[in-house]
Write a protein that holds these residues in place. Structure first.
Motif, mmCIF file in Angstrom:
data_model
loop_
_atom_site.group_PDB
_atom_site.id
_atom_site.type_symbol
_atom_site.label_atom_id
_atom_site.label_comp_id
_atom_site.label_asym_id
_atom_site.label_seq_id
_atom_site.Cartn_x
_atom_site.Cartn_y
_atom_site.Cartn_z
ATOM 1 N N ASP A 158 4.207 -0.795 9.945
ATOM 2 C CA ASP A 158 4.745 -1.097 8.621
ATOM 3 C C ASP A 158 6.079 -0.368 8.484
ATOM 4 O OD1 ASP A 158 5.305 -1.576 5.976
ATOM 5 O OD2 ASP A 158 3.339 -0.949 5.216
ATOM 6 N N TYR B 67 6.885 -6.158 9.044
ATOM 7 C CA TYR B 67 6.008 -5.592 10.075
ATOM 8 C C TYR B 67 6.497 -5.954 11.475
ATOM 9 C CZ TYR B 67 2.747 -5.027 6.184
ATOM 10 O OH TYR B 67 2.165 -4.687 4.998
ATOM 11 N N THR C 151 -3.088 -6.778 5.892
ATOM 12 C CA THR C 151 -1.796 -6.723 5.205
ATOM 13 C C THR C 151 -1.815 -7.400 3.832
ATOM 14 O OG1 THR C 151 -1.085 -8.755 6.338
ATOM 15 C CG2 THR C 151 -0.515 -6.643 7.359
#
Length: 281
Positions: A246, A175, A273
């Protein structure tokens, strides 16, 4: 009287008795037979008589032409449901309260207080049984997942922080962060150092984007917005805004708008997440 005369008299009496028995017996049998034969068509005879008196001669005033029907047996009324009983209690309580307010006589006020006290006792009993059931069934005890006591809550927070930190340490592999700010935004002056601190702690790459073209002293390598928020499907007029990107799926994950503390920012990133919806609460 001579003996032969007495014998003759006794014989005569015996003969008469036998003759009477023979004569009476057929008569009794005949009467019994007649009674049995008459019993068979009695229902038909009664029906003919009813038709004669009630239909032809119309004497229904003096005869039972309309025979009374046997009383119908009513089915027992079903028991009231628990919901209806509770509604009735609530209605009674409201009525007693209204009457005590509109007519505050000692009798009305006392009736309301007594009824209310009875319902409070029932509620206390329910609460006590509720608590006992939770103690005895761990599947019902939510405090095992989210403690409320001081000691349990401290232990849960320490465990949660360790789990969150372990997830944040691996976050940079997948990320990155988009941070939208504006030079004229006062909240951005507060939020910018928080974003910079969190990103530096976990080695997360940050792409700062100025929405009004102005610089930021915390992100000197900023870029000017060229419709990025609209393409991401974000609210275009609110700053500051933090978005997680992402790289594996190529989609943005909005973290939040406005000012957030460092712990809140990290918690949101961790939940979005690492936890599925509904699993943490």
């Amino acid at each position: 009287m001579p003996a032969h005369a007495n014998k003759a008299a006794w014989r005569l009496l015996a003969a008469c008795a036998i003759a009477n028995a023979v004569c009476v017996l057929p008569s009794a049998n005949a009467q019994t037979t007649t009674t049995q034969d008459d019993a068979l068509p009695r229902a038909e005879t009664d029906e003919r008589q009813d038709s004669f008196y009630c239909a032809e001669r119309r004497l229904g005033y003096w005869f039972y032409c309309n025979r009374p029907k046997p009383p119908e047996q009513k089915a027992p009324a079903p028991a009231a449901s628990a919901t209806s009983q509770l509604d009735a209690i609530t209605a009674t309580l409201r009525e007693l309260k209204a009457k005590a307010i509109l007519e505050p006589t000692p009798a009305n006020v006392t009736a309301y207080i007594r009824f209310q006290r009875a319902q409070l006792d029932q509620a206390s009993l329910f609460s006590d049984v509720w608590q006992r059931a939770i103690w005895q069934d761990p599947e019902l005890d939510y405090t095992l997942q989210r403690p409320v006591s001081t000691l349990g809550k401290r232990q849960w927070q320490d465990s949660r922080s360790a789990e969150r930190n372990a997830a944040m340490a691996q976050l940079s592999e997948r990320y990155g962060l988009f941070y939208f700010f504006a030079q004229s935004c006062g909240a951005c002056e507060v939020m910018s150092p928080i974003v910079q601190s969190v990103a530096s702690t976990w080695h997360i790459a940050v792409r700062a984007i100025s929405t009004d073209g102005g610089p930021s002293r915390h992100f000197p390598n900023y870029t000017v917005e060229t419709n990025q928020r609209t393409r991401m499907g974000l609210e275009p007029k609110i700053t500051p805004a933090v978005v997680l990107w992402d790289a594996q799926t190529g989609r943005p994950i909005p973290i939040g708008y406005g000012v957030m503390s460092a712990d809140e920012l990290q918690d949101r990133i961790y939940l979005l997440t690492s936890k599925e919806a509904g699993r943490d609460y």
